[in-house]
Each structure stands twice: as structure tokens, then as C-alpha cells.
Enzyme design. Structure first.
Site, PDB file in Angstrom:
ATOM      1  N   THR A 324       0.966  -1.139   0.149  1.00 27.97           N
ATOM      2  CA  THR A 324       0.074  -0.169  -0.096  1.00 27.97           C
ATOM      3  C   THR A 324       0.775   1.152   0.149  1.00 27.97           C
ATOM      4  O   THR A 324       2.061   1.229  -0.080  1.00 27.97           O
ATOM      5  CB  THR A 324      -0.917  -0.030   1.236  1.00 27.97           C
ATOM      6  N   GLY A 406       2.409  -2.523   3.938  1.00 30.13           N
ATOM      7  CA  GLY A 406       3.191  -3.744   4.820  1.00 30.13           C
ATOM      8  C   GLY A 406       2.186  -5.035   5.186  1.00 30.13           C
ATOM      9  O   GLY A 406       2.686  -5.848   5.881  1.00 30.13           O
TER      10      GLY A 406
END
Length: 502
Positions: A324, A406
Site C-alpha cells: 500500500t 506492509g
């Protein structure tokens, strides 16, 4: 207050900074940043993904904006194990664009802002149309998936250049132009939606026009947890913001050691204790979730007491990974936006949707299929969600804005980042450069080991092995450890930084 914007890409940061200089709000700057990132970092986010926002102002008001897409109302026949890529993973709608629209609506409802949507989207549209030089991050993840992407529908023609020359995305530029002309909601119920729906059907996704039209962001009250006298805010379920707050609540019951090995051990063990509760997190519209019970002082006391300073808790639990982008902005009036925007895995589902130039996310692959599981897929349900941007309040006002990519690594990285910023008083740049850890499996290592950056030092790594941790050493500043960012707002000024791993 000094306005400031941060993001993992200089072109996006430039777009947000320009809006702030024009007197725009933090939310307007964040929309401009998010739109540019959807163009220049398609391996991590895009129009075909989701977004979670935290908003706060210096008057103490705060809100979580949950831009999370839902499963279709009519589910297809599903296998026992959901696919991670391809049309079978395209099981939720994409809510990032609606989150942009809702953030701007919240501004307008308060009599704030006023920069028109076409102006906010203009930098992104120009970059999609005219092209940009592909950065190191995109090249890394393109190379990392080099054995996979030649078989992904529509992918090779759009992204398979490998970074040779400017990357132009003309179909994506057309979609952005439609949004600028017709409004952001046209992604769900206008001309843009018709192209998206046609592309989804051609790809074999079960999502239909009615599912797009039903997609809406939700405004919710953030969860909170005290840490060293600060009030940490996080988005509620179905996100894992609850997990991040539990980690910090457990750590608040321990002094943070000065020794690097002892400090890392404590952080890892707090992560383990909090992660034991994550299976309870699901869409609260479908499954009862009691954040207050999971953050109850007695429960956090018990978890803190279960940590042994001389021994690592064995860890066989499977973890999830995804990617992301984090970005944040604070404006001259003290309004703040802390945002994560995602297509889940790097390159999402791998499927380009028809003639839109949009990569759709694979967040639906995060559902479970086992009967009775809290996160079992159901019509209209939102999956368990890894995105959890944060804001820390000091004396009721925003003090820290933070977040990271993550997936399961997000709470782990935030534990390192927050302890460095708060306990050790490091600057955002210094805190972001601190050695990180990642507990569990990664894309390149299927062992449930504790991954450590080599910059932690041989002595500390040996000490952690002696405590019983199964260590796998990775290079310093490896992209595997995520890409975080932070802003600190203080009486002496505002400072921010983004990750050297970006």
C-alpha cells in the site's frame, strides 16, 4: 501552523504541497496526492483499490473514513481456498475514489475547502497522459514478479516495458478525465462506472453495476489507546487498527529498553501477544466485535505479564502480506489527514479492467471460506482489513501522523516507529531509518521466522537468537520491510519524512 505534505513519491508530494500553498485543506491535498499515487505507483495503489483515512483538527475533532469495498450481493461458486490473483480474487468493489469524494464532502460540510475536483485531479491526469519516469520501487516489484505477470490479463501491454522510457497510461487518463468532468461518484454510477462494469464482466469478476452503485465510504469514530501520555487514534474494525493499539497498550506497561536486542525482543513479543486476538476482527456489520473488551486494561495487563524478557514465545501462526502507500498532510489551520491507499498485494489482482487502464485489487482474497470463521465471505461483507493509518494527539491536538505499507507488517513497523518517535525522541527521519523486524512469512521467505535488517548489528542479532528467536537476516533498508512515513507537529514547527526504503 506550518502546512506539510508527505508521500512515498516526489511527484505526489509536489501535488499535495501545491494545493496547500494555494490555501487548500489537508483533505484536498490528500486527494491530490492520492490521485497522483494512483498513476505513478500502480504497483501499490490505484483507482481499483481502497483507502482508509484518519482525520483530526486542533479543536479535538476526529473521524475515521473507511473507504473499504464490499463483496458482491450475488456470490459465485467459490473454491475452498480463494485464489490470490486473477478474476477469482476480484471479490470486492473499490472504494478509494469514493473516499476521496467523502473526504471533500466532510470539508464542505464544515465550510472548508473550495478547490474544484478537476484542479485536484489535474496533476494525476497530466502524468497519466504525458508519462513519467518509472521509479526504483516500481521496477523492483515488476522484476520481483517477472515470472508471474506475463500471464496476467492486460498487464504486459500496459506495464511490461520494464521502465524503458516514460510510462504513459492513456486509458487511465481518460478515466480521470471522466471523473474530473462528471464528479468522483461517476466512478460508481456514471459514464466511468459503465466502463468499469463492462471491464469487470469481461474479466470474469462477479462484481456487477449494482455492486458499484452500492459502494460507499463510512465515517466512524476512531478507536483510541493511551501511550506514554499521548492518545493514539486508529480506525475501527474491520481494520487491524485494534491490533496496533493493543501492541502499544502492552508496551505502555513496560519500560522501553535501551539495549537494541532487548528493545527488539520486547517489541516482537508485544506484537505476538496482540496478534493472538486478530482472528476476532471482522466486519462489525456481520460479526459482533468488542474493541473495548480487547483493549480493556485488565486484558492488556495480562498480555504484558505474559511476556518473558528471557525467552521468545514460539510463533507458528500464518501471516498475510500486501502493499500500500501511506501519505499525510496538515494544513495551515491545523487540520490533518493520515491516509493509506491500497490494492492489497503488489500489483493487486494482476488484472487490468477492460479499457480503463485500472488494475483491480485482490482484497477479496483476504476473506475466509471456512464455516463459522468471523471473516467468512458473505454478500455485501467487508473483509478483514490491514490498513490502519494513525494520528497521535497531545493535549487534544494532533501531534503525530503516521502509517506504513506492509499488511501484517503494518502494526510491527508502527511499533518500531512510535517507540522511536515517542520513547526515544527521534526525529521522523531518524525514526524511519531505525532497523525493523518482520515476524512471519514474506513473499520471498515462506518460513515463520523473525526477519531482521542487518543494520541491527551482529551482536544484537546473536542475542535475539539466544533468546529463542528463529532469525532470518535481510539487507538494511530492504523494501520487504515496508515504506512508512511520519509527521510531527510541535510548538517549534512541523517536520516530516518518508521512508528511505521507498
Amino acid at each position: 501552523m506550518q502546512p506539510l505534505a508527505i508521500s512515498p513519491h516526489p511527484l505526489a508530494t509536489e501535488a499535495g504541497t501545491r494545493i496547500l500553498r494555494q490555501g487548500g485543506t489537508a483533505a484536498e491535498a490528500a486527494v491530490a496526492i492520492g490521485a497522483v499515487l494512483a498513476v505513478v505507483m500502480p504497483h501499490f495503489c490505484g483507482l481499483g483499490g481502497d483507502a482508509v483515512w484518519l482525520l483530526a483538527d486542533r479543536d479535538g475533532r476526529s473521524a475515521a473514513l473507511m473507504g473499504i469495498g464490499q463483496a458482491p450481493q450475488v456470490l459465485p461458486d467459490l473454491p475452498d481456498a480463494l485464489p490470490m490473483r486473477g478474476p477469482g480474487a476480484m471479490l470486492t468493489t473499490a472504494c478509494a475514489v469514493d473516499a476521496w469524494d467523502r473526504a471533500l464532502q466532510l470539508d464542505r460540510a464544515e465550510g472548508q475547502g473550495g478547490i474544484a475536483v478537476p484542479d485536484l485531479l489535474a496533476p494525476a491526469l497530466a502524468l497519466a497522459r504525458d508519462g513519467f519516469a518509472v521509479g526504483a520501487s516500481q521496477r523492483f516489484w515488476l522484476d520481483f514478479r517477472r515470472d508471474d505477470w506475463p500471464g496476467w490479463p492486460g498487464f504486459a501491454a500496459l506495464f511490461g516495458q520494464g521502465g524503458a522510457g516514460p510510462l504513459r497510461q492513456l486509458q487511465l487518463a481518460e478515466m480521470l478525465a471522466l471523473l474530473a468532468r462528471d464528479g468522483l461518484r461517476s466512478f460508481y454510477d456514471g459514464a466511468a462506472a459503465r466502463r468499469v462494469a463492462q471491464g469487470l464482466a469481461q474479466a470474469g469478476s462477479p462484481l456487477r453495476p449494482a455492486d458499484l452503485a452500492a459502494t460507499r465510504s463510512r465515517v466512524a469514530a476512531p478507536l483510541s489507546q493511551t501511550y506514554r501520555g499521548l492518545k493514539l487514534l486508529a480506525p475501527p474494525p474491520p481494520t487491524q487498527g485494534l491490533t496496533t493499539l493493543a501492541i502499544m497498550g502492552i508496551l505502555d506497561r513496560w519500560p522501553l529498553p535501551g539495549d537494541p536486542a532487548a528493545r527488539t525482543h520486547l517489541l516482537v513479543e508485544a506484537v505476538k501477544q496482540a496478534f493472538l486476538d486478530r482472528d476476532r476482527i471482522a466486519d462489525p456489520d456481520h460479526v459482533p466485535v468488542d474493541p473495548a473488551a480487547l483493549l480493556a486494561p485488565a486484558r492488556l495487563d495480562a498480555k504484558a505479564a505474559a511476556i518473558r524478557a528471557d525467552r521468545a514465545l514460539p510463533w507458528p501462526h500464518v501471516t498475510r502480506h500486501g502493499d500500500t502507500v501511506f501519505f499525510a498532510a496538515t494544513d495551515a489551520q491545523g487540520r490533518c489527514a493520515s491516509v493509506l491507499q491500497s490494492t492489497f498485494f503488489d500489483w493487486g489482482s494482476g488484472v487490468v479492467v477492460g479499457d480503463t487502464g485500472i488494475l483491480w485489487h485482490n482484497r477479496g482474497a483476504g476473506f475466509a471460506t471456512a464455516p463459522g470463521h468471523p471473516n467468512r465471505i458473505a454478500p455485501g461483507k467487508r473483509p478483514f482489513y490491514t490498513l490502519n493509518p494513525g494520528i497521535a494527539l497531545k493535549d487534544g491536538r494532533p501531534h503525530l501522523l503516521y502509517g506504513t505499507q506492509g499488511a501484517d507488517g503494518q502494526p510491527q513497523t508502527l511499533a518500531v516507529l512510535l517507540s522511536a518517535l515517542i520513547d526515544r525522541g527521534l526525529s521522523p527521519a531518524e525514526a524511519l531509518a531505525e532497523p525493523r523486524f518482520l515476524l512471519g512469512r514474506t513473499f520471498s521467505d515462506s518460513r515463520d521466522s523473525l526477519k531482521l535488517e542487518g543494520s541491527l548489528g551482529a551482536r544484537a542479532i546473536a542475542a535475539l537468537q539466544a533468546l529463542g528467536h528463529d532469525i532470518a537476516e535481510l539487507p538494511a533498508l530492504s523494501p520487504i520491510f515496508g515504506c512508512a512515513g511520519a509527521i510531527r507537529i510541535a510548538s517549534g514547527g512541523t517536520e516530516g519524512a518518508h521512508d528511505p526504503r521507498g
